[in-house]
Write a protein that holds these residues in place. Structure first.
Motif, PDB file in Angstrom:
ATOM      1  N   ALA A  46     -17.624  46.010  35.760  1.00 22.34           N
ATOM      2  CA  ALA A  46     -16.732  47.156  35.932  1.00 22.34           C
ATOM      3  C   ALA A  46     -15.563  46.718  36.806  1.00 22.34           C
ATOM      4  O   ALA A  46     -15.753  45.978  37.778  1.00 22.34           O
ATOM      5  N   ILE A  47     -14.381  47.163  36.448  1.00 21.77           N
ATOM      6  CA  ILE A  47     -13.175  46.805  37.192  1.00 21.77           C
ATOM      7  C   ILE A  47     -12.477  48.078  37.646  1.00 21.77           C
ATOM      8  O   ILE A  47     -12.165  48.960  36.839  1.00 21.77           O
ATOM      9  N   LEU A  48     -12.243  48.159  38.960  1.00 27.24           N
ATOM     10  CA  LEU A  48     -11.537  49.280  39.573  1.00 27.24           C
ATOM     11  C   LEU A  48     -10.219  48.772  40.139  1.00 27.24           C
ATOM     12  O   LEU A  48     -10.200  47.774  40.861  1.00 27.24           O
ATOM     13  N   ALA A  49      -9.128  49.446  39.806  1.00 29.21           N
ATOM     14  CA  ALA A  49      -7.822  49.132  40.388  1.00 29.21           C
ATOM     15  C   ALA A  49      -7.391  50.298  41.275  1.00 29.21           C
ATOM     16  O   ALA A  49      -7.335  51.441  40.819  1.00 29.21           O
ATOM     17  N   LEU A  50      -7.093  49.997  42.535  1.00 25.86           N
ATOM     18  CA  LEU A  50      -6.650  51.050  43.443  1.00 25.86           C
ATOM     19  C   LEU A  50      -5.244  51.518  43.098  1.00 25.86           C
ATOM     20  O   LEU A  50      -4.848  52.629  43.459  1.00 25.86           O
ATOM     21  N   ALA A  51      -4.507  50.685  42.387  1.00 23.36           N
ATOM     22  CA  ALA A  51      -3.216  51.074  41.814  1.00 23.36           C
ATOM     23  C   ALA A  51      -3.112  50.425  40.440  1.00 23.36           C
ATOM     24  O   ALA A  51      -3.557  49.297  40.248  1.00 23.36           O
ATOM     25  N   GLN A  52      -2.533  51.144  39.490  1.00 18.61           N
ATOM     26  CA  GLN A  52      -2.403  50.642  38.128  1.00 18.61           C
ATOM     27  C   GLN A  52      -0.971  50.888  37.670  1.00 18.61           C
ATOM     28  O   GLN A  52      -0.482  52.022  37.746  1.00 18.61           O
ATOM     29  N   THR A  53      -0.322  49.838  37.214  1.00 18.69           N
ATOM     30  CA  THR A  53       1.107  49.940  36.939  1.00 18.69           C
ATOM     31  C   THR A  53       1.459  50.122  35.474  1.00 18.69           C
ATOM     32  O   THR A  53       2.594  50.489  35.157  1.00 18.69           O
ATOM     33  N   ALA A  54       0.520  49.840  34.557  1.00 18.52           N
ATOM     34  CA  ALA A  54       0.816  49.960  33.125  1.00 18.52           C
ATOM     35  C   ALA A  54      -0.408  50.485  32.386  1.00 18.52           C
ATOM     36  O   ALA A  54      -0.842  49.915  31.384  1.00 18.52           O
ATOM     37  N   GLY A  55      -0.942  51.586  32.885  1.00 10.92           N
ATOM     38  CA  GLY A  55      -2.124  52.175  32.264  1.00 10.92           C
ATOM     39  C   GLY A  55      -1.814  52.757  30.895  1.00 10.92           C
ATOM     40  O   GLY A  55      -0.666  53.128  30.606  1.00 10.92           O
ATOM     41  N   ARG A  56      -2.835  52.826  30.051  1.00  9.76           N
ATOM     42  CA  ARG A  56      -2.672  53.343  28.695  1.00  9.76           C
ATOM     43  C   ARG A  56      -3.646  54.477  28.447  1.00  9.76           C
ATOM     44  O   ARG A  56      -4.779  54.446  28.902  1.00  9.76           O
ATOM     45  N   GLY A  57      -3.195  55.479  27.706  1.00  9.95           N
ATOM     46  CA  GLY A  57      -4.057  56.554  27.273  1.00  9.95           C
ATOM     47  C   GLY A  57      -4.262  56.487  25.766  1.00  9.95           C
ATOM     48  O   GLY A  57      -3.884  55.518  25.107  1.00  9.95           O
ATOM     49  N   THR A  58      -4.855  57.518  25.204  1.00  8.00           N
ATOM     50  CA  THR A  58      -5.045  57.575  23.762  1.00  8.00           C
ATOM     51  C   THR A  58      -3.709  57.815  23.061  1.00  8.00           C
ATOM     52  O   THR A  58      -2.729  58.240  23.669  1.00  8.00           O
ATOM     53  N   GLN A  59      -3.680  57.521  21.756  1.00  4.95           N
ATOM     54  CA  GLN A  59      -2.479  57.710  20.942  1.00  4.95           C
ATOM     55  C   GLN A  59      -1.289  56.922  21.462  1.00  4.95           C
ATOM     56  O   GLN A  59      -0.138  57.295  21.239  1.00  4.95           O
ATOM     57  N   GLY A  60      -1.559  55.824  22.199  1.00  3.41           N
ATOM     58  CA  GLY A  60      -0.484  54.988  22.695  1.00  3.41           C
ATOM     59  C   GLY A  60       0.299  55.570  23.851  1.00  3.41           C
ATOM     60  O   GLY A  60       1.352  55.044  24.237  1.00  3.41           O
TER      61      GLY A  60
END
Length: 252
Positions: A46-60
């Motif tokens: 499992a990988i946890l990022a305390l900050a995420q700069t280019a996250g992706r959701g569904t449907q792009g």
């Protein structure tokens, strides 16, 4: 092939059978874990990022993830990575973990297949990506803990709106513990108890839903879930199963 992000400022620990890496910042936890999966990484990471700069959701869609929110991805290698039931497993695990930190008057609801809603505002989402040939599944959990990012045309909510928001590390441990429990249920007892748990947290039977399909938008009353996890709608007096579609915002 996805290129693995360099590992910097990372803590590693064991959490109930999971190997949890905590990174100060990553572009995308899903992309990082997919690269590991493609390189042959065993399940249970499992990988946890305390900050995420280019996250992706569904449907792009982009997933806005300011510091203080949960950005967590897990790697599994189930026998059937394409089984629709895994989406429900992840959904009920996330619901269980979040329900434990919210007051009883602010219980979240599930929106098919695996969004978490607070009233009619999006609280969390899950992005599942698979490679059937290589036999891996990566599930990314995005949960608004401290902040509800502004998203054009959509309502959002955060845990902090109704309760004290836990540290993302604490929330990650809660999600991982719940996911381990529900994965065991799926493996030992099949989808039926998972489906029942989803229905307890899902829309009220008969609720009006609008669902975007590939070529149309349909409307109907919520009529439960099929045995394989498909969404059931009552449309013009007939029951219709939806296996690929998006329940539009504002529907519960």
């Amino acid at each position: 092939m996805t290129v693995a992000a360099p590992i910097t400022d990372v803590d590693v620990c064991d959490v109930g059978g999971w190997r949890l890496e905590v990174h100060d910042s990553l572009a995308s936890t899903n992309d990082t874990l997919i690269a590991r999966a493609e390189a042959g990484q065993a399940e249970g990471l499992a990988i946890l990022a305390l900050a995420q700069t280019a996250g992706r959701g569904t449907q792009g869609r982009n997933w806005v993830a300011p510091a203080g929110n949960l950005n967590l991805s897990v790697l599994l290698r189930p026998d059937d990575v394409l089984a629709a039931g895994w989406s429900l497993v992840c959904a009920v695990a996330l619901h269980e973990a979040v329900a434990a930190i919210l007051p009883p008057a602010a219980m979240p609801r599930l929106k098919w297949p695996n969004d978490l809603m607070l009233d009619d505002a999006k609280l969390a989402g899950i992005l599942i990506e698979t490679d059937a040939r290589a036999g891996w599944m990566v599930a990314g959990f995005g949960l608004n803990l401290a902040h509800a990012p502004r998203v054009a045309g959509r309502r959002t909510a955060a845990v902090a709106d109704v309760a004290a928001a836990p540290d993302p590390r604490v929330a990650a441990r809660q999600v991982l513990a719940a996911l381990a429990r529900w994965r065991a249920v799926m493996q030992h007892d099949g989808l039926a108890p998972v489906r029942a748990a989803w229905l307890r947290a899902g829309p009220v039977p008969g609720s009006a839903l609008r669902v975007a399909l590939a070529d149309a938008v349909i409307e109907g009353g919520f009529d439960g879930l099929a045995e394989d996890g498909a969404l059931l709608l009552r449309v013009d007096g007939a029951r219709r199963a939806v296996r690929a579609g998006v329940v539009l915002e504002g529907a519960r």
